[in-house]
Write an enzyme that holds these catalytic residues in place. Structure first.
Site, PDB file in Angstrom:
ATOM      1  N   HIS A 156      30.618  25.177  44.621  1.00  0.00           N
ATOM      2  CA  HIS A 156      30.002  26.462  44.287  1.00  0.00           C
ATOM      3  C   HIS A 156      30.031  26.644  42.775  1.00  0.00           C
ATOM      4  CE1 HIS A 156      28.954  30.563  44.036  1.00  0.00           C
ATOM      5  NE2 HIS A 156      30.178  31.017  43.818  1.00  0.00           N
ATOM      6  N   ASN A 167      25.749  32.260  38.400  1.00  0.00           N
ATOM      7  CA  ASN A 167      26.274  32.241  39.767  1.00  0.00           C
ATOM      8  C   ASN A 167      25.248  32.917  40.680  1.00  0.00           C
ATOM      9  OD1 ASN A 167      27.602  32.741  42.161  1.00  0.00           O
ATOM     10  ND2 ASN A 167      29.449  33.594  41.218  1.00  0.00           N
ATOM     11  N   CYS A 224      29.245  33.752  48.701  1.00  0.00           N
ATOM     12  CA  CYS A 224      28.939  32.466  48.050  1.00  0.00           C
ATOM     13  C   CYS A 224      29.159  31.271  48.977  1.00  0.00           C
ATOM     14  CB  CYS A 224      29.776  32.306  46.788  1.00  0.00           C
ATOM     15  SG  CYS A 224      29.599  33.703  45.674  1.00  0.00           S
TER      16      CYS A 224
HETATM   17  O1  UT7 Z   1      31.325  33.529  43.118  1.00  0.00           O
HETATM   18  C1  UT7 Z   1      31.944  34.742  43.004  1.00  0.00           C
HETATM   19  C2  UT7 Z   1      33.347  34.681  42.691  1.00  0.00           C
HETATM   20  N1  UT7 Z   1      33.602  35.064  41.329  1.00  0.00           N
HETATM   21  C3  UT7 Z   1      34.191  34.215  40.511  1.00  0.00           C
HETATM   22  O2  UT7 Z   1      34.403  33.096  40.851  1.00  0.00           O
HETATM   23  C4  UT7 Z   1      34.612  34.693  39.167  1.00  0.00           C
HETATM   24  C5  UT7 Z   1      35.839  33.947  38.751  1.00  0.00           C
HETATM   25  N2  UT7 Z   1      36.351  34.420  37.475  1.00  0.00           N
HETATM   26  C6  UT7 Z   1      35.779  34.112  36.300  1.00  0.00           C
HETATM   27  O3  UT7 Z   1      34.780  33.414  36.249  1.00  0.00           O
HETATM   28  C7  UT7 Z   1      36.465  34.588  35.056  1.00  0.00           C
HETATM   29  O4  UT7 Z   1      37.711  35.172  35.401  1.00  0.00           O
HETATM   30  C8  UT7 Z   1      35.635  35.611  34.259  1.00  0.00           C
HETATM   31  C9  UT7 Z   1      34.450  34.931  33.609  1.00  0.00           C
HETATM   32  C10 UT7 Z   1      35.176  36.740  35.153  1.00  0.00           C
HETATM   33  C11 UT7 Z   1      36.496  36.189  33.129  1.00  0.00           C
HETATM   34  O5  UT7 Z   1      36.996  35.139  32.317  1.00  0.00           O
HETATM   35  P1  UT7 Z   1      38.564  35.049  31.982  1.00  0.00           P
HETATM   36  O6  UT7 Z   1      38.710  33.911  31.071  1.00  0.00           O
HETATM   37  O7  UT7 Z   1      39.311  34.996  33.271  1.00  0.00           O
HETATM   38  O8  UT7 Z   1      38.833  36.374  31.200  1.00  0.00           O
HETATM   39  P2  UT7 Z   1      39.908  37.501  31.534  1.00  0.00           P
HETATM   40  O9  UT7 Z   1      39.450  38.346  32.660  1.00  0.00           O
HETATM   41  O10 UT7 Z   1      41.271  36.869  31.610  1.00  0.00           O
HETATM   42  O11 UT7 Z   1      39.867  38.360  30.219  1.00  0.00           O
HETATM   43  C12 UT7 Z   1      40.369  37.844  28.974  1.00  0.00           C
HETATM   44  C13 UT7 Z   1      39.916  38.770  27.862  1.00  0.00           C
HETATM   45  C14 UT7 Z   1      40.190  40.239  28.148  1.00  0.00           C
HETATM   46  O12 UT7 Z   1      40.484  40.880  26.934  1.00  0.00           O
HETATM   47  P3  UT7 Z   1      42.003  41.234  26.542  1.00  0.00           P
HETATM   48  O13 UT7 Z   1      42.508  42.118  27.627  1.00  0.00           O
HETATM   49  O14 UT7 Z   1      42.700  39.931  26.473  1.00  0.00           O
HETATM   50  O15 UT7 Z   1      41.837  41.919  25.216  1.00  0.00           O
HETATM   51  C15 UT7 Z   1      38.872  40.745  28.652  1.00  0.00           C
HETATM   52  O16 UT7 Z   1      38.682  42.126  28.438  1.00  0.00           O
HETATM   53  O17 UT7 Z   1      38.506  38.638  27.712  1.00  0.00           O
HETATM   54  C16 UT7 Z   1      37.932  39.935  27.801  1.00  0.00           C
HETATM   55  N3  UT7 Z   1      36.605  39.801  28.405  1.00  0.00           N
HETATM   56  C17 UT7 Z   1      35.514  39.620  27.680  1.00  0.00           C
HETATM   57  N4  UT7 Z   1      35.303  39.544  26.354  1.00  0.00           N
HETATM   58  C18 UT7 Z   1      34.055  39.353  25.913  1.00  0.00           C
HETATM   59  C19 UT7 Z   1      36.281  39.806  29.727  1.00  0.00           C
HETATM   60  N5  UT7 Z   1      34.953  39.647  29.860  1.00  0.00           N
HETATM   61  C20 UT7 Z   1      34.452  39.544  28.604  1.00  0.00           C
HETATM   62  C21 UT7 Z   1      33.166  39.363  28.085  1.00  0.00           C
HETATM   63  N6  UT7 Z   1      33.010  39.276  26.747  1.00  0.00           N
HETATM   64  N7  UT7 Z   1      32.076  39.263  28.891  1.00  0.00           N
END
Ligand code: UT7
Length: 337
Positions: free
Chosen positions: A264, A294, A122
């Site tokens: 980004h 993204n 990225c």
């Molecule tokens: O340019 C490339 C670099 N990549 C990035 O910059 C990505 C950076 N990270 C992010 O954008 C975010 O961390 C994500 C969008 C990937 C995830 O969002 P988050 O708010 O950090 O969620 P999390 O990973 O902390 O997960 C929280 C909860 C989890 O459930 P439990 O364990 O609390 O029950 C996940 O399983 O949300 C759940 N979850 C989802 N639920 C519904 C994770 N993805 C999803 C989803 N739909 N798509």
């Protein structure tokens, strides 16, 4: 330094197919893991993204690059024959050999150029722009074409609801030309850094020379994106803010001097958190993640082109580009437009 570099033209393009969050929901549910439109909007700010059709050669990575490059060349008033350097930032090349830069050169007819790919994920467009700037400063390059383009949809890991929701395809380009070292419109500085220790945060294990895609690797999805989203989120907010501050301070500016911040576009919440840390009003931040997701190396040049063409970015304004990506890689470029 006798010379400086300046952007004289920008361009962007996206594939036709819009993929809404509901389309992602449908695709995921077939794989027995779930998500929903509201979650994706709330946690990422993304409403839709575009996916290239792999069956359509006009939507291959290099073809998107060509379309974006043609628009940038038109704006700059240059022809392909006037380009002497092509830098193509991508982590989703058309082919491993030759480079996507050479595919673009072939398709656009830039016969006087030398061409190479850069893979800084990225941060690729920033790395490419910084490289073009150095060649221009040295006197070796007069006119460079820097492209940031991705077709990521074939690498999306449909078994991982954390990562499959964020990526999309697209291409942005810039024509970068020689100008006088004290010209008002020029790139003022570039700051680059990588931290290979953090490679595991975002990687595709198989498909390179260290791991072939065997049937076993295929069944384990090792040829797809593996991402530690939560961890990257924290690093991203910290480093984007650090690089923005470093960039401004090293040129004697503060955030109040900045007209446009183009970070980004990985997640709207990251962008908001960085703007808050920097005390940069959101009105001065260019955002396109809501419509395109993204697009990795393409996020910054497509956002830049949008803000140039709709008249937000005006001559004489101070513009900061700021990225992080797989590697991990980081980089910021400050310029006077
Ligand atoms: O340019 C490339 C670099 N990549 C990035 O910059 C990505 C950076 N990270 C992010 O954008 C975010 O961390 C994500 C969008 C990937 C995830 O969002 P988050 O708010 O950090 O969620 P999390 O990973 O902390 O997960 C929280 C909860 C989890 O459930 P439990 O364990 O609390 O029950 C996940 O399983 O949300 C759940 N979850 C989802 N639920 C519904 C994770 N993805 C999803 C989803 N739909 N798509």
């Amino acid at each position: 330094m006798r010379y400086a570099a300046t952007i004289t033209g920008t361009g962007r393009t996206f594939p036709e197919k819009r993929v809404t969050n509901d389309d992602i929901v449908d695709r995921l549910e077939k794989g027995c893991i779930t998500t929903d439109d509201q979650w994706i909007r709330d946690r990422t700010g993304i409403r839709e993204r575009r996916f290239s059709s792999l069956k359509n050669p006009d939507e291959h990575n290099s073809s998107l690059g060509v379309a974006a490059a043609r628009r940038a060349l038109d704006m700059a008033g240059r022809t392909p024959g006037e380009i002497d350097q092509i830098i193509y930032a991508t982590c989703s090349p058309d082919t491993l050999l030759p480079s996507t830069a050479c595919w673009l050169q072939h398709k656009i007819g830039a016969t006087q150029a030398w061409a190479m790919d850069i893979n800084a994920a990225c941060s690729g467009f920033i790395y490419g722009l910084a490289t073009a700037e150095k060649f221009i400063q040295s006197g070796q390059t007069l006119t460079a074409l820097v492209v940031g383009a991705e077709v990521l949809n074939p690498f999306i890991n449909w078994r991982d609801r954390g990562s499959c929701i964020i990526f999309g395809d697209g291409a942005g380009a810039a024509v970068v030309e020689r100008t006088e070292h004290d010209s008002p419109a020029r790139i003022l500085s570039s700051h680059l850094l990588s931290d290979g220790n953090l490679w595991e945060m975002l990687h595709i294990p198989a498909g390179g020379s260290s791991m072939e895609v065997t049937p076993d690797h295929f069944s384990k999805n090792l040829h797809k994106i593996h991402m530690h989203g939560k961890e990257i989120f924290k690093v991203a907010v910290r480093t984007l803010a650090e690089f923005a501050t470093r960039s401004l301070e090293s040129n004697g500016f503060t955030i109040d001097d900045l007209d446009w911040f183009i970070p980004h576009q990985a997640n709207f919440r990251i962008i908001e958190a960085v703007a808050k840390r920097l005390r940069c009003p959101m009105e001065r931040v260019v955002v396109n993640v809501d419509r395109y997701g993204n697009t990795s190396a393409a996020t910054i040049p497509t956002a830049l082109d949008e803000a140039v063409r709709d008249g937000r970015i005006q001559k004489g304004q101070l513009v900061l580009l700021d990225a992080f990506g797989a590697g991990l890689t980081y980089g910021a470029i400050l310029m006077r437009w």
